[in-house]
Motif scaffolding. Structure first.
Motif, mmCIF file in Angstrom:
data_model
loop_
_atom_site.group_PDB
_atom_site.id
_atom_site.type_symbol
_atom_site.label_atom_id
_atom_site.label_comp_id
_atom_site.label_asym_id
_atom_site.label_seq_id
_atom_site.Cartn_x
_atom_site.Cartn_y
_atom_site.Cartn_z
ATOM 1 N N LEU A 95 0.844 -1.190 0.000
ATOM 2 C CA LEU A 95 0.000 0.000 0.000
ATOM 3 C C LEU A 95 0.882 1.243 0.000
ATOM 4 O O LEU A 95 2.076 1.163 0.267
ATOM 5 C CB LEU A 95 -0.909 0.012 1.235
ATOM 6 C CG LEU A 95 -1.859 -1.176 1.388
ATOM 7 C CD1 LEU A 95 -2.619 -1.065 2.709
ATOM 8 C CD2 LEU A 95 -2.846 -1.242 0.222
ATOM 9 N N GLY A 96 0.284 2.380 -0.285
ATOM 10 C CA GLY A 96 1.032 3.628 -0.246
ATOM 11 C C GLY A 96 1.692 3.841 1.108
ATOM 12 O O GLY A 96 1.067 3.659 2.142
ATOM 13 N N TRP A 97 2.971 4.207 1.090
ATOM 14 C CA TRP A 97 3.830 4.415 2.255
ATOM 15 C C TRP A 97 4.300 3.100 2.873
ATOM 16 O O TRP A 97 4.900 3.088 3.919
ATOM 17 C CB TRP A 97 3.194 5.357 3.288
ATOM 18 C CG TRP A 97 3.150 6.773 2.766
ATOM 19 C CD1 TRP A 97 4.133 7.727 2.892
ATOM 20 C CD2 TRP A 97 2.125 7.368 1.969
ATOM 21 N NE1 TRP A 97 3.761 8.873 2.223
ATOM 22 C CE2 TRP A 97 2.536 8.690 1.662
ATOM 23 C CE3 TRP A 97 0.890 6.934 1.503
ATOM 24 C CZ2 TRP A 97 1.759 9.556 0.894
ATOM 25 C CZ3 TRP A 97 0.117 7.792 0.734
ATOM 26 C CH2 TRP A 97 0.549 9.083 0.434
ATOM 27 N N GLY A 98 4.020 2.002 2.170
ATOM 28 C CA GLY A 98 4.655 0.741 2.498
ATOM 29 C C GLY A 98 4.065 -0.019 3.667
ATOM 30 O O GLY A 98 2.873 0.062 3.963
ATOM 31 N N SER A 99 4.904 -0.758 4.333
ATOM 32 C CA SER A 99 4.506 -1.668 5.395
ATOM 33 C C SER A 99 4.204 -0.920 6.688
ATOM 34 O O SER A 99 5.067 -0.195 7.202
ATOM 35 C CB SER A 99 5.630 -2.682 5.639
ATOM 36 O OG SER A 99 5.490 -3.322 6.894
#
Length: 297
Positions: A169-173
Motif C-alpha cells: 500500500l502507499g507508504w509501504g509496510s
C-alpha cells in the motif's frame, strides 16, 4: 501525468527507495528529500489513517493558547503543510507551501523513518509520531482509499487485507513504519504516542504533548483544547475535516475523511478467520519488538 493544477486519476504505486508511493507523490520526491528544515520546525509523523490530523489540531491549539478562531485561519493542510504532498491537494506542493512560511513551522508526513529528509535529524527537530493498532488502521485506510479518488484503487476487502499484510500500500509496510520510529524514538527525541491512549485519556496526552513542546498552559486552556479536538467536534470543523478538498479528489459521499475514530471498529469488518490469519502474520512480523499496541479497551 497531469500538470500541477489538474486532478490526477487514480494513481499507481511507484517504488521510492524501496517504499511504494502513489505516483503523484513519487514524482517530486527529489525536492522532498532535499528539503532542509529549520531546527525550530516540528514534524508530525504517522502511517496513514493513524491520527495525524488529531495531533496536528492539538499542536496548533497548544501553540495558539487554545484560541479556536486562530486555528480557523486556514485549512489544516495550509496551516500544517503535508511535506510530500503533490500540488493537486493544495494548489502547490507541500515543499512549496513550506518555503512560503517562516519558521517555526509545523508539518506532517507519512514517510517511513528512512525516507524523512536527513535535515530533520541533523537539526534535531522535534518529532511527534502517532501510531494506531494495525487492525483499526487497516479498516480506516481501506475506507479512505475508497473515497480518495486520486489514490490507488483499493480493490475488494479480502484482497486489501493481503495487501496490508504484504506492505503493498502507499507508504509501504505498517509494520516496518511503526518499528522504524519506535526503534529511533530515544536517539532522535521522538515523542511516540498511541492513538488508543489518546482515545482513553485525551487530557493526559494533550498535557504530554504540551510538555514536549516546552509549553505551559492553564488547566482551563487544556480543557478547552481537549473539547475542541474531540472526534465529534473535529468532524464538524470545516478547517479540519477535509471538506475543503474538491469532491473530485476526496468524495466524502463514499466515506467521510473522519469516519468513526473508534478503537476496536475492526471487529465489524474482519471475520474470525481473517482476524486469526492477521494475528498469526502480526506475531511473525512484530516478534522482535515490544510495542504495546491495544486493539480494544
Amino acid at each position: 501525468m497531469p500538470d500541477d493544477q489538474t486532478v490526477p486519476h487514480r494513481a499507481l504505486l511507484v517504488p521510492v527507495k524501496g517504499i511504494p508511493l502513489p505516483a503523484h507523490f513519487a514524482k517530486d520526491f527529489d525536492a522532498v528529500s532535499a528539503f532542509c528544515p529549520h531546527p525550530s520546525d516540528l514534524l508530525v509523523a504517522s502511517y496513514p489513517k493513524s491520527g495525524t490530523t488529531w495531533i496536528q489540531e492539538i499542536v496548533d491549539l497548544l501553540l495558539h493558547n487554545g484560541d479556536a478562531e486562530s486555528c480557523r485561519r486556514a485549512s489544516i493542510i495550509k496551516r500544517n503543510p503535508f511535506l510530500e504532498a503533490p500540488a493537486h491537494l493544495c494548489q502547490r506542493t507541500g515543499v512549496a507551501l513550506l518555503k512560503e512560511m517562516d519558521p517555526p513551522r509545523v508539518m506532517k508526513t507519512h514517510l517511513p523513518f528512512q525516507l524523512v529528509p536527513v535535515g530533520f535529524w541533523e537539526n534535531k527537530c522535534k518529532t511527534i509520531y502517532v501510531a494506531r493498532n494495525a487492525k483499526d488502521t487497516l479498516v480506516s485506510y481501506y475506507y479512505f482509499q475508497q473515497m480518495n479518488l486520486s489514490g490507488p484503487e483499493p480493490g475488494p476487502w479480502e484482497g486489501y487485507i493481503q495487501k496490508f499484510m504484504r506492505g503493498q500500500l502507499g507508504w509501504g509496510s505498517w509494520y516496518d513504519h511503526v518499528k522504524g520510529y519506535w526503534e529511533e524514538r530515544e536517539k532522535r527525541n521522538i515523542l511516540f504516542l498511541f492513538y488508543e491512549d489518546m482515545k482513553e485519556n485525551p487530557r493526559r496526552e494533550v498535557e504530554q504533548i504540551m510538555k514536549y513542546l516546552d509549553l505551559s498552559l492553564s488547566d482551563d486552556v487544556i480543557s478547552r483544547i481537549v473539547e475542541l479536538t474531540t472526534f465529534e467536534n473535529m468532524k464538524e470543523n470545516p478547517m479540519v475535516n477535509y471538506t475543503f478538498i474538491p469532491k473530485t479528489v476526496f468524495d466524502q459521499s463514499i466515506s467521510r475523511f473522519m469516519r468513526k475514530g473508534d478503537v476496536g471498529d475492526w471487529k465489524n469488518y474482519l471475520t474470525a478467520e481473517q482476524s486469526a490469519e492477521f494475528d498469526e502474520d502480526y506475531e511473525k512480523k512484530m516478534k522482535q519488538v515490544n510495542i504495546p499496541f491495544r486493539t480494544q479497551f
